[in-house]
Design a protein around this motif. Structure first.
Motif, PDB file in Angstrom:
ATOM      1  N   ILE A 152      -1.895 -11.606   2.617  1.00 13.51           N
ATOM      2  CA  ILE A 152      -3.014 -10.661   2.607  1.00 13.51           C
ATOM      3  C   ILE A 152      -2.520  -9.334   3.137  1.00 13.51           C
ATOM      4  O   ILE A 152      -2.022  -9.242   4.252  1.00 13.51           O
ATOM      5  N   GLU A 153      -2.635  -8.313   2.319  1.00 15.14           N
ATOM      6  CA  GLU A 153      -2.242  -6.954   2.718  1.00 15.14           C
ATOM      7  C   GLU A 153      -3.495  -6.168   3.095  1.00 15.14           C
ATOM      8  O   GLU A 153      -4.517  -6.229   2.423  1.00 15.14           O
ATOM      9  N   ASN A 154      -3.423  -5.405   4.198  1.00 14.25           N
ATOM     10  CA  ASN A 154      -4.538  -4.574   4.655  1.00 14.25           C
ATOM     11  C   ASN A 154      -5.815  -5.405   4.825  1.00 14.25           C
ATOM     12  O   ASN A 154      -6.877  -5.063   4.299  1.00 14.25           O
ATOM     13  N   ALA A 155      -5.711  -6.498   5.546  1.00 12.53           N
ATOM     14  CA  ALA A 155      -6.859  -7.393   5.724  1.00 12.53           C
ATOM     15  C   ALA A 155      -8.072  -6.655   6.267  1.00 12.53           C
ATOM     16  O   ALA A 155      -7.975  -5.882   7.219  1.00 12.53           O
ATOM     17  N   ALA A 156      -9.230  -6.888   5.633  1.00 17.40           N
ATOM     18  CA  ALA A 156     -10.528  -6.340   6.047  1.00 17.40           C
ATOM     19  C   ALA A 156     -10.564  -4.817   6.016  1.00 17.40           C
ATOM     20  O   ALA A 156     -11.378  -4.206   6.702  1.00 17.40           O
ATOM     21  N   GLN A 157      -9.723  -4.205   5.213  1.00 19.38           N
ATOM     22  CA  GLN A 157      -9.739  -2.759   5.066  1.00 19.38           C
ATOM     23  C   GLN A 157      -9.879  -2.402   3.588  1.00 19.38           C
ATOM     24  O   GLN A 157      -9.724  -3.243   2.714  1.00 19.38           O
ATOM     25  N   ASP A 158     -10.156  -1.120   3.338  1.00 20.26           N
ATOM     26  CA  ASP A 158     -10.145  -0.654   1.957  1.00 20.26           C
ATOM     27  C   ASP A 158      -8.740  -0.860   1.393  1.00 20.26           C
ATOM     28  O   ASP A 158      -7.745  -0.618   2.074  1.00 20.26           O
ATOM     29  N   GLY A 159      -8.654  -1.295   0.163  1.00 17.43           N
ATOM     30  CA  GLY A 159      -7.350  -1.526  -0.438  1.00 17.43           C
ATOM     31  C   GLY A 159      -6.745  -2.861  -0.078  1.00 17.43           C
ATOM     32  O   GLY A 159      -5.548  -3.081  -0.299  1.00 17.43           O
ATOM     33  N   GLU A 160      -7.567  -3.759   0.473  1.00 19.23           N
ATOM     34  CA  GLU A 160      -7.049  -5.099   0.774  1.00 19.23           C
ATOM     35  C   GLU A 160      -6.615  -5.788  -0.515  1.00 19.23           C
ATOM     36  O   GLU A 160      -7.290  -5.715  -1.541  1.00 19.23           O
ATOM     37  N   CYS A 161      -5.467  -6.452  -0.459  1.00 14.64           N
ATOM     38  CA  CYS A 161      -4.955  -7.176  -1.625  1.00 14.64           C
ATOM     39  C   CYS A 161      -4.568  -8.595  -1.226  1.00 14.64           C
ATOM     40  O   CYS A 161      -4.082  -8.823  -0.113  1.00 14.64           O
ATOM     41  N   LEU A 162      -4.779  -9.513  -2.131  1.00 11.73           N
ATOM     42  CA  LEU A 162      -4.473 -10.927  -1.898  1.00 11.73           C
ATOM     43  C   LEU A 162      -3.456 -11.406  -2.932  1.00 11.73           C
ATOM     44  O   LEU A 162      -3.624 -11.205  -4.134  1.00 11.73           O
ATOM     45  N   PHE A 163      -2.386 -12.041  -2.444  1.00  7.37           N
ATOM     46  CA  PHE A 163      -1.354 -12.612  -3.296  1.00  7.37           C
ATOM     47  C   PHE A 163      -1.234 -14.093  -2.977  1.00  7.37           C
ATOM     48  O   PHE A 163      -1.399 -14.496  -1.819  1.00  7.37           O
ATOM     49  N   ALA A 164      -0.946 -14.895  -3.963  1.00  6.16           N
ATOM     50  CA  ALA A 164      -0.826 -16.336  -3.751  1.00  6.16           C
ATOM     51  C   ALA A 164       0.368 -16.874  -4.511  1.00  6.16           C
ATOM     52  O   ALA A 164       0.779 -16.342  -5.549  1.00  6.16           O
ATOM     53  N   GLY A 165       0.934 -17.936  -3.978  1.00  2.00           N
ATOM     54  CA  GLY A 165       2.067 -18.582  -4.614  1.00  2.00           C
ATOM     55  C   GLY A 165       2.503 -19.769  -3.787  1.00  2.00           C
ATOM     56  O   GLY A 165       1.675 -20.422  -3.134  1.00  2.00           O
ATOM     57  N   THR A 166       3.778 -20.043  -3.803  1.00  2.00           N
ATOM     58  CA  THR A 166       4.326 -21.159  -3.036  1.00  2.00           C
ATOM     59  C   THR A 166       5.427 -20.639  -2.119  1.00  2.00           C
ATOM     60  O   THR A 166       5.831 -19.467  -2.193  1.00  2.00           O
ATOM     61  N   LEU A 167       5.938 -21.531  -1.285  1.00  2.00           N
ATOM     62  CA  LEU A 167       7.028 -21.156  -0.390  1.00  2.00           C
ATOM     63  C   LEU A 167       8.223 -20.645  -1.183  1.00  2.00           C
ATOM     64  O   LEU A 167       8.932 -19.726  -0.747  1.00  2.00           O
ATOM     65  N   ALA A 168       8.432 -21.206  -2.362  1.00  2.94           N
ATOM     66  CA  ALA A 168       9.546 -20.766  -3.206  1.00  2.94           C
ATOM     67  C   ALA A 168       9.380 -19.324  -3.673  1.00  2.94           C
ATOM     68  O   ALA A 168      10.360 -18.640  -3.973  1.00  2.94           O
ATOM     69  N   ASP A 169       8.129 -18.852  -3.735  1.00  5.37           N
ATOM     70  CA  ASP A 169       7.866 -17.487  -4.200  1.00  5.37           C
ATOM     71  C   ASP A 169       7.907 -16.453  -3.073  1.00  5.37           C
ATOM     72  O   ASP A 169       7.931 -15.243  -3.340  1.00  5.37           O
ATOM     73  N   LEU A 170       7.866 -16.913  -1.821  1.00  3.84           N
ATOM     74  CA  LEU A 170       7.649 -15.999  -0.697  1.00  3.84           C
ATOM     75  C   LEU A 170       8.726 -14.926  -0.591  1.00  3.84           C
ATOM     76  O   LEU A 170       8.433 -13.774  -0.220  1.00  3.84           O
ATOM     77  N   GLY A 171       9.964 -15.247  -0.887  1.00  4.76           N
ATOM     78  CA  GLY A 171      11.045 -14.281  -0.772  1.00  4.76           C
ATOM     79  C   GLY A 171      10.828 -13.037  -1.610  1.00  4.76           C
ATOM     80  O   GLY A 171      11.356 -11.958  -1.291  1.00  4.76           O
ATOM     81  N   ALA A 172      10.041 -13.153  -2.688  1.00  5.28           N
ATOM     82  CA  ALA A 172       9.805 -12.005  -3.569  1.00  5.28           C
ATOM     83  C   ALA A 172       9.028 -10.900  -2.869  1.00  5.28           C
ATOM     84  O   ALA A 172       9.054  -9.745  -3.322  1.00  5.28           O
ATOM     85  N   LEU A 173       8.353 -11.241  -1.747  1.00  2.57           N
ATOM     86  CA  LEU A 173       7.534 -10.255  -1.048  1.00  2.57           C
ATOM     87  C   LEU A 173       8.372  -9.066  -0.586  1.00  2.57           C
ATOM     88  O   LEU A 173       7.906  -7.917  -0.608  1.00  2.57           O
ATOM     89  N   GLU A 174       9.610  -9.314  -0.177  1.00  2.00           N
ATOM     90  CA  GLU A 174      10.454  -8.237   0.351  1.00  2.00           C
ATOM     91  C   GLU A 174      10.774  -7.188  -0.712  1.00  2.00           C
ATOM     92  O   GLU A 174      11.042  -6.031  -0.391  1.00  2.00           O
ATOM     93  N   ASP A 175      10.762  -7.574  -1.969  1.00  4.73           N
ATOM     94  CA  ASP A 175      11.178  -6.668  -3.044  1.00  4.73           C
ATOM     95  C   ASP A 175      10.025  -5.924  -3.690  1.00  4.73           C
ATOM     96  O   ASP A 175      10.245  -5.150  -4.637  1.00  4.73           O
ATOM     97  N   ARG A 176       8.838  -6.109  -3.183  1.00  6.21           N
ATOM     98  CA  ARG A 176       7.674  -5.498  -3.829  1.00  6.21           C
ATOM     99  C   ARG A 176       7.463  -4.092  -3.307  1.00  6.21           C
ATOM    100  O   ARG A 176       7.133  -3.886  -2.146  1.00  6.21           O
ATOM    101  N   ASP A 177       7.643  -3.109  -4.161  1.00  8.25           N
ATOM    102  CA  ASP A 177       7.495  -1.709  -3.754  1.00  8.25           C
ATOM    103  C   ASP A 177       6.036  -1.307  -3.568  1.00  8.25           C
ATOM    104  O   ASP A 177       5.753  -0.300  -2.918  1.00  8.25           O
TER     105      ASP A 177
END
Length: 483
Positions: A418-443
């Motif tokens: 969860i990015e920017n929880a409870a604020q304007d522009g909050e975003c939710l992403f879902a996946g598995t533990l195998a997908d988590l590493g991709a978070l570092e590369d998201r611009d």
């Protein structure tokens, strides 16, 4: 003729407070209307009596709790003899009118519930801080508005307001004798009610409050100041606690972090000094020892200081270091909790952090420890089925995922970010533990993130989420959560 603007602003009532301690206050009626009045009267020291053939259960319970008395039987005017106030609450207009008319014959002020035209007085929405009381009336025009105003005043007046008034009473005669000059006396009381005396009392330190009052009386002009460590919550203004809102209004200085939104900082007094000590990962604009020094400096100057932190000050907020510095310097302080990021993120994404039969343990963790090592001891708890909420983990997401996988956690374990929880522009992403590493590369993920790892994520409705793995070039990565 049309009413002039000045006439519109004139009241139809004159506000007064009726003395009722030890006096009879009579309520006529046996139903819910009467019960509501008994509950209100129970906040006073009046002798409450109810006249009615029978009492509905709610009224009987309210009267017993209030220590009142039931006079069974129909209403008779003679039963009003000696009453200070009368409330007609039968629910029947003719019956209420008869009660009001009888009360007027005896010269007793009367109120008919929900019948403004019959009333000699109105009952205001009451804020009870005994011996201090605030009553708000709309003169029967907008009772709901009066209740809304009362709620705002409730937030401004701490429960200890009455204790402060009683403490002031114990000093009143001495102050009048020791400080004969009227202007000097007014300055004393201004500092008494708005300085360290009040702050200590509201923090549950009556002994320290009395000592501060005595120090003021002894003409010690050096106010010792006070520091609150305040949790600003995840960023939404309406998620601040009532206490946080109050102390922001009382603060002379607000020392705030970068993650606290401007709108929350602006909730302080307009004339309060703002000191930004913004600390973001990898860009600490003010080192922690210097922040400690700022708090000590401002408090020693006699100022009331709010140290405003994102989330809750006691969770990854370095509050322990600041408390230690304040304690060592002998500066009075208090902590006002806030909604921490894990709770805000879970609430927005509707992810149960614990779930019967799935997860009964919850771990708050950071992606690395003080020495920079990834995945300290909490990793074993994740393997045992605990839900893990990872703060400040975006830059180490790949290492966290790799270490957990190597330790034996299933790569298919559900994960939510969860990015920017409870604020304007909050975003939710879902996946598995195998997908988590991709978070570092998201611009496109630049705000603060909270990572939730565990089977509870799979129990949530994540249909509005975006995938953790990056989509094709040019596509927006996140799904904005509706406010």
């Amino acid at each position: 003729m049309p009413m002039h603007a000045a006439e519109k602003r004139k009241l139809d009532v004159f506000p007064t407070f009726q003395k009722v301690a030890g006096r009879r206050v009579v309520v006529v009626g046996g139903g819910e209307e009467a019960a509501a009045k008994v509950r209100l009267l129970s906040e006073t020291a009046a002798r409450i009596e109810v006249i009615a053939p029978d009492l509905e259960p709610a009224l009987a319970a309210a009267l017993e709790k209030a220590g009142g008395r039931h006079l069974p039987g129909p209403f008779r005017p003679a039963l009003l003899t000696g009453a200070a106030l009368v409330f007609a609450a039968s629910g029947e207009e003719d019956a209420d009118r008869a009660v009001v008319e009888a009360a007027r014959i005896f010269g007793i002020p009367a109120n008919a519930v929900d019948r403004p035209g019959l009333c000699d007085f109105y009952v205001g929405a009451l804020v009870n801080r005994a011996p201090v009381a605030v009553a708000i009336t709309s003169t029967g025009v907008g009772p709901v508005l009066a209740r809304h105003i009362r709620a705002r005043i409730e937030a401004l007046l701490p429960r200890e307001t009455g204790d402060l008034a009683r403490l002031a009473e114990t000093f009143r005669d001495t102050v009048a004798r020791v400080i004969p000059d009227g202007a000097a006396r007014r300055r004393f009381w201004a500092r008494f009610f708005s300085g360290s005396v009040a702050s200590n009392l509201q923090a549950g330190r009556p002994g320290a409050a009395r000592a501060e009052a005595q120090r003021l009386l002894n003409a010690d002009d050096a106010d010792s100041g006070f520091v609150w460590l305040v949790g600003a919550g995840p960023g939404a203004e309406d998620l601040l606690t009532l206490r946080a809102q109050r102390v922001l209004q009382e603060a002379d200085v607000i020392v705030h972090d970068a993650l606290v939104p401007d709108a929350v900082v602006a909730m302080g007094r307009r004339d309060a000094q703002r000191i930004a000590v913004g600390k973001r990962k990898g860009a600490h604009s003010v080192p922690q020892p210097e922040i400690n020094a700022i708090l000590l400096r401002e408090a020693r100057a006699g100022r009331r200081v709010v140290r405003l932190k994102s989330g809750d000050p006691m969770i990854f907020g370095r509050a322990g270091e600041e408390i230690a510095a304040l304690r060592a310097a002998g500066i009075a302080h208090d902590v006002v909790p806030g909604v921490t990021a894990a709770f805000a993120a879970a609430a927005s994404a509707k992810i149960p952090l614990t779930l019967r039969g799935v997860a009964s343990q919850l771990v708050f963790a950071t992606g690395h420890d003080q020495s920079g090592a990834t995945l300290p001891a909490w990793g074993q708890m994740a393997l045992e089925g605990a839900t893990v909420a990872v703060y400040m983990g975006r830059s180490v997401a790949a290492r966290v995922a790799a270490r957990l996988t190597e330790a034996g956690l299933d790569a298919a374990t559900p994960v939510a970010v969860i990015e920017n929880a409870a604020q304007d522009g909050e975003c939710l992403f879902a996946g598995t533990l195998a997908d988590l590493g991709a978070l570092e590369d998201r611009d496109d993920v630049s705000g603060p993130v909270l990572i939730v790892i565990g089977e509870v994520v799979g129990a949530a409705d994540l249909s509005a989420s975006a995938p953790l793995c990056p989509p094709a070039a040019g596509e927006r990565l996140g799904a904005t959560v509706a406010a």
